[in-house]
Write a protein that holds these residues in place. Sequence first.
Motif, PDB file in Angstrom:
ATOM      1  N   UNK A   1       0.870  -1.126  -0.101  1.00  0.00           N
ATOM      2  CA  UNK A   1      -0.134  -0.183  -0.119  1.00  0.00           C
ATOM      3  C   UNK A   1       0.707   1.336  -0.259  1.00  0.00           C
ATOM      4  N   UNK A   2       2.154   1.135  -0.519  1.00  0.00           N
ATOM      5  CA  UNK A   2       3.188   2.429  -0.578  1.00  0.00           C
ATOM      6  C   UNK A   2       3.768   2.281  -2.024  1.00  0.00           C
TER       7      UNK A   2
ATOM      8  N   UNK B   1       6.064  -6.151  -3.477  1.00  0.00           N
ATOM      9  CA  UNK B   1       5.465  -5.939  -2.491  1.00  0.00           C
ATOM     10  C   UNK B   1       4.869  -4.503  -2.299  1.00  0.00           C
ATOM     11  N   UNK B   2       5.222  -3.413  -3.079  1.00  0.00           N
ATOM     12  CA  UNK B   2       4.903  -2.268  -3.047  1.00  0.00           C
ATOM     13  C   UNK B   2       3.449  -2.102  -3.900  1.00  0.00           C
ATOM     14  N   UNK B   3       3.144  -1.005  -3.891  1.00  0.00           N
ATOM     15  CA  UNK B   3       1.766  -0.631  -4.603  1.00  0.00           C
ATOM     16  C   UNK B   3       1.692  -0.568  -6.123  1.00  0.00           C
ATOM     17  N   UNK B   4       0.275  -0.589  -6.405  1.00  0.00           N
ATOM     18  CA  UNK B   4       0.106  -0.200  -7.903  1.00  0.00           C
ATOM     19  C   UNK B   4       0.443  -0.894  -9.000  1.00  0.00           C
ATOM     20  N   UNK B   5       0.929  -2.163  -8.710  1.00  0.00           N
ATOM     21  CA  UNK B   5       1.384  -3.154  -9.579  1.00  0.00           C
ATOM     22  C   UNK B   5       0.810  -4.514  -9.838  1.00  0.00           C
TER      23      UNK B   5
ATOM     24  N   UNK C   1      24.728   4.103   2.488  1.00  0.00           N
ATOM     25  CA  UNK C   1      23.881   3.939   3.845  1.00  0.00           C
ATOM     26  C   UNK C   1      22.374   3.918   3.486  1.00  0.00           C
ATOM     27  N   UNK C   2      21.463   3.681   4.309  1.00  0.00           N
ATOM     28  CA  UNK C   2      20.192   3.344   4.176  1.00  0.00           C
ATOM     29  C   UNK C   2      19.261   4.164   5.222  1.00  0.00           C
ATOM     30  N   UNK C   3      18.191   4.646   5.049  1.00  0.00           N
ATOM     31  CA  UNK C   3      17.342   5.194   5.961  1.00  0.00           C
ATOM     32  C   UNK C   3      15.752   4.915   5.370  1.00  0.00           C
ATOM     33  N   UNK C   4      14.977   4.340   6.369  1.00  0.00           N
ATOM     34  CA  UNK C   4      13.633   4.204   5.983  1.00  0.00           C
ATOM     35  C   UNK C   4      12.750   4.067   7.355  1.00  0.00           C
ATOM     36  N   UNK C   5      11.724   4.382   7.171  1.00  0.00           N
ATOM     37  CA  UNK C   5      10.763   4.539   8.591  1.00  0.00           C
ATOM     38  C   UNK C   5       9.460   3.478   8.587  1.00  0.00           C
ATOM     39  N   UNK C   6       8.941   2.999   9.498  1.00  0.00           N
ATOM     40  CA  UNK C   6       7.899   1.908   9.615  1.00  0.00           C
ATOM     41  C   UNK C   6       8.301   0.647   9.146  1.00  0.00           C
ATOM     42  N   UNK C   7       7.635   0.361   7.926  1.00  0.00           N
ATOM     43  CA  UNK C   7       8.147  -1.136   7.187  1.00  0.00           C
ATOM     44  C   UNK C   7       9.570  -0.489   6.646  1.00  0.00           C
ATOM     45  N   UNK C   8       9.779   0.615   6.444  1.00  0.00           N
ATOM     46  CA  UNK C   8      11.141   0.905   5.881  1.00  0.00           C
ATOM     47  C   UNK C   8      12.103   0.945   6.918  1.00  0.00           C
ATOM     48  N   UNK C   9      11.782   1.346   8.352  1.00  0.00           N
ATOM     49  CA  UNK C   9      12.562   0.905   9.409  1.00  0.00           C
ATOM     50  C   UNK C   9      12.957  -0.400   9.435  1.00  0.00           C
TER      51      UNK C   9
END
Length: 723
Positions: free
Chosen positions: A511-512, A544-548, A587-595
């Motif tokens: 959903x993202x 796993x991401x959206x719109x596909x 390096x890598x940065x993400x939040x929530x599922x991205x975390x």
Amino acid sequence: MKKFTLLFLLSGSAVFAQRTLTIEETVMGGRKYAPTTQTAQQWRKDSKAITYLSADFSTLFEKSAATSWKETTLATKAEFEIALKAKFSNDEFTLRTFPTAINWKSANTFETEVTGKKNSYKVIYDVAAKQIVSTVSYAIEAAHATIASNNNVAWLKGNNIQITDASGKVIEVTNDANAAIVNGSDYVHRQEFGIDRGMWWNEAGTQLAYYRKDETMVGNYPIINWNEREAVNKDIKYPMAGMKSEEVSLVIYDVVSGNKVTIQTGEPKEQYLTMVSWEPTGKHIFIGILNREQNHLKFNKYDAKTGAFVKTLFEEKASTWVEPQHALTFVPNNPNQFIYQTDFYGFNQMYLYNTDGKLLKNLGYKDVVVKELLGFDAKNTKINYLGTANNGLDKQLYQVDIKSGKTVQLTTASGMHMASVSSDGTMILDQYSNVTTPNEISVIDVKSKKATTLVKADNPFTGKVDMPKMELVTITSADGKTPLNGRIIYPANFDANKKYPVMLYVYGGSHAQLVNNRWMGGGGYFDYYMAQQGYVVFTLDSRGSDSRGKKFCDVTHRNLGVNEMADQMKGIDFLKSKAFVDADKIGVFGWSFGGFMTTSLMTSHSDVFKVGVAGGPVIDWKYYEVMYGERYMDTPQENPEGYAKASLLDKAKDLKGRLLVIHGAQDPVVVQQQSMNFIEACIKAGKQVDYFLYPNHEHNVGGKDRIHMYAKIADYFNVHLKK
């Protein structure tokens, strides 16, 4: 695979370098540098005219075919306030703006909601007469007010439902003293399955269907408020994967008789009630019954008078999951036919059924994913909707003929479109952007295809900020079959002969979608800020991401993080093939599922990623809630191997680089227990890790504190990766 490439330069020559974004503009820039637009624009009903608000929200403007689309004033905040005071002389109003949410009921009247000092109101305003012509009032403390066609208003007072009828009488529908019995709330099943409301009036406004959620069997979970003199615990209900969940029923209340009927949705009680839809006649109500395993949906018809089960119209079963997202849309003037949306056959598309459950027509088109159903044409023979194109990078306006199933694409320019059709079906109001077009708004004649441009925004950064170059790319997924959409933002004053550090910005969950063909490529201001600080900033929408489509997501089932990481590493391989990328500084940065993804990459590919920032990370899916977690992972009891593989607790020992974990101390979505357990695992493994809490924030850090957060993240990369 041949790479799809779009080059995009946001500003002029770097020879005359202007200033870069400030850290404050990483949060405020979207407002400061917004392209010229028409706010809250829409068609005026029964006319060839559109309305929209002035930049200061004080005036309602109109552009009409009758005036060659010249801007004229239709109504002002001052006029509207005068009309309110004339109608409600015993109340006071202090409007900051003209109403931003209006719904045109006729060529001259619109409906909106306002709040005075004594009451809240639904009003219908006549822009020609400058008068309020119809009103409904209800309690100012009313939460989630739901207004029926006969002006009955259902609203929430705490965990109970009240109704203010058309005469002003207040009726107590429920009176549960136990706060764990929640009536009428949209916060049911944690708002999964497209749930956005908890009460539904029938078409006549005589009966109210509502959710009754029983959480008494779910344990209390502590959330600490640190603002009090002595810290206060606020318990929430947070059913974790594999544990006891809430029990939900649907009740129908009859306003005249006061009788209640509970719909006989059957056993087991731990199931999901979705897609609640009244039949236009009011005789029946439809509910999607999804089992807790989320792999078997029964779409059932019930007798609204008795609550009795009538029949199952159809079923969907899957080896992965079934995810209903949309209530029914009935065909106007035909109470026996409805539109059902599902991705069960590959892509979220529309299907025409009758109320006996017979499939009449497949209204899908190619691999287009329906994103928003806009409504029917004037004759109710065609449906307008927004759907995907260009492998999910674009969004276009489509129209499908209900009888023939033939679909026509009404917009053509590559990009992300927000469009609507006039009530007579002859004209399209089209707004779109792409990587080279900040914002363009046009009116298109459906028959002649002639377009009249109303707004063509200039680049809002020109002469103000020197923005870096951005490029959209296509990369093949780890399975060797699937094209993935990616975005590179190059460092400021880019020199292909130099080597630059990389910041991978990642999400990767369902959903993202982070990459699309819109202005700035879908990138955020912080992405561009970091590029200006000298980083190659890269983002990839993995499987796993959206719109596909559904198959694009199904690969994550029971193994969250595995295929998503494999795809992200394909993105890293792509970057490493570039001579300007410093492969030793990624390096890598993400939040929530991205975390979760950030921490997974930092531990599973510790030789590649030297620095990471994980915000609100899921660390172990057994600590996540039932509805989302079990859809993708099943329960810990059913899938112990998958949970063990996805858990990062026993992978803390593999951490090599510098990792900063950030969490909101009041997070009710990814509870702080997730990151605290990871910190403990790092301590036991003898691994150094950095940890920062935002004490007064939930899952997202907002407001001015977000500036502080971005400054901290930028500093962390600068200190530990860039040096």
